[in-house]
Design a protein around this motif. Sequence first.
Motif, PDB file in Angstrom:
ATOM      1  N   LEU A  53       0.835  -1.203   0.000  1.00 22.59           N
ATOM      2  CA  LEU A  53       0.000   0.000   0.000  1.00 22.59           C
ATOM      3  C   LEU A  53       0.868   1.251   0.000  1.00 22.59           C
ATOM      4  O   LEU A  53       0.591   2.205  -0.704  1.00 22.59           O
ATOM      5  N   GLY A  54       1.885   1.250   0.837  1.00 18.46           N
ATOM      6  CA  GLY A  54       2.732   2.424   0.954  1.00 18.46           C
ATOM      7  C   GLY A  54       3.769   2.224   2.033  1.00 18.46           C
ATOM      8  O   GLY A  54       3.952   1.114   2.548  1.00 18.46           O
ATOM      9  N   ALA A  55       4.418   3.316   2.391  1.00 19.62           N
ATOM     10  CA  ALA A  55       5.463   3.299   3.402  1.00 19.62           C
ATOM     11  C   ALA A  55       4.920   3.801   4.732  1.00 19.62           C
ATOM     12  O   ALA A  55       4.007   4.633   4.772  1.00 19.62           O
ATOM     13  N   THR A  56       5.507   3.302   5.806  1.00 19.10           N
ATOM     14  CA  THR A  56       5.077   3.740   7.142  1.00 19.10           C
ATOM     15  C   THR A  56       5.272   5.248   7.301  1.00 19.10           C
ATOM     16  O   THR A  56       4.505   5.896   8.017  1.00 19.10           O
ATOM     17  N   SER A  57       6.253   5.809   6.617  1.00 19.25           N
ATOM     18  CA  SER A  57       6.513   7.246   6.719  1.00 19.25           C
ATOM     19  C   SER A  57       5.384   8.103   6.134  1.00 19.25           C
ATOM     20  O   SER A  57       5.298   9.295   6.413  1.00 19.25           O
ATOM     21  N   GLU A  58       4.495   7.484   5.340  1.00 15.11           N
ATOM     22  CA  GLU A  58       3.360   8.206   4.755  1.00 15.11           C
ATOM     23  C   GLU A  58       2.208   8.373   5.746  1.00 15.11           C
ATOM     24  O   GLU A  58       1.275   9.139   5.482  1.00 15.11           O
TER      25      GLU A  58
END
Length: 144
Positions: A53-58
């Motif tokens: 889905l994406g990166a934790t930083s997002e």
Amino acid sequence: MATESLHPGSGPARRTVMAAAGAAGLTAALAACGSGAGDGDGGGADASSGSVLGATSEIPEGGGKVFADAGVVVTQPTAGDFKAFSSKCTHQGCAVKDIRDGLIICPCHDSHFSATDGSVKKGPATKPLPPAGITVEGEEIKLT
């Protein structure tokens, strides 16, 4: 009124043609709508399992992000604690759009849901957002 062909051997019966047309239309409609789209039950995630889905930083701490293509909203209520829910509001199936002050907000009728557990904090929705399965592997958030 008869539904069979008046001229045997001249082609398929009207009943056969109508049934085939109905089945084709239903198949097209289901394909266009996707799973649970707009049915108000919250549906579930639409993306395939295991997809990133994406990166934790997002995902900001105390906030979240809507992954519209996957039909999922991911939140981080406290540092390192990631949660995921269907992004379809359980009131009438609109997509939630905003996450602020610990709430997931639907723009259509202003229902509010907890970013921690998906429970209803303000109606008109009466059912919580269904949870979605995610895993966090390093910096990646994956749909399970």
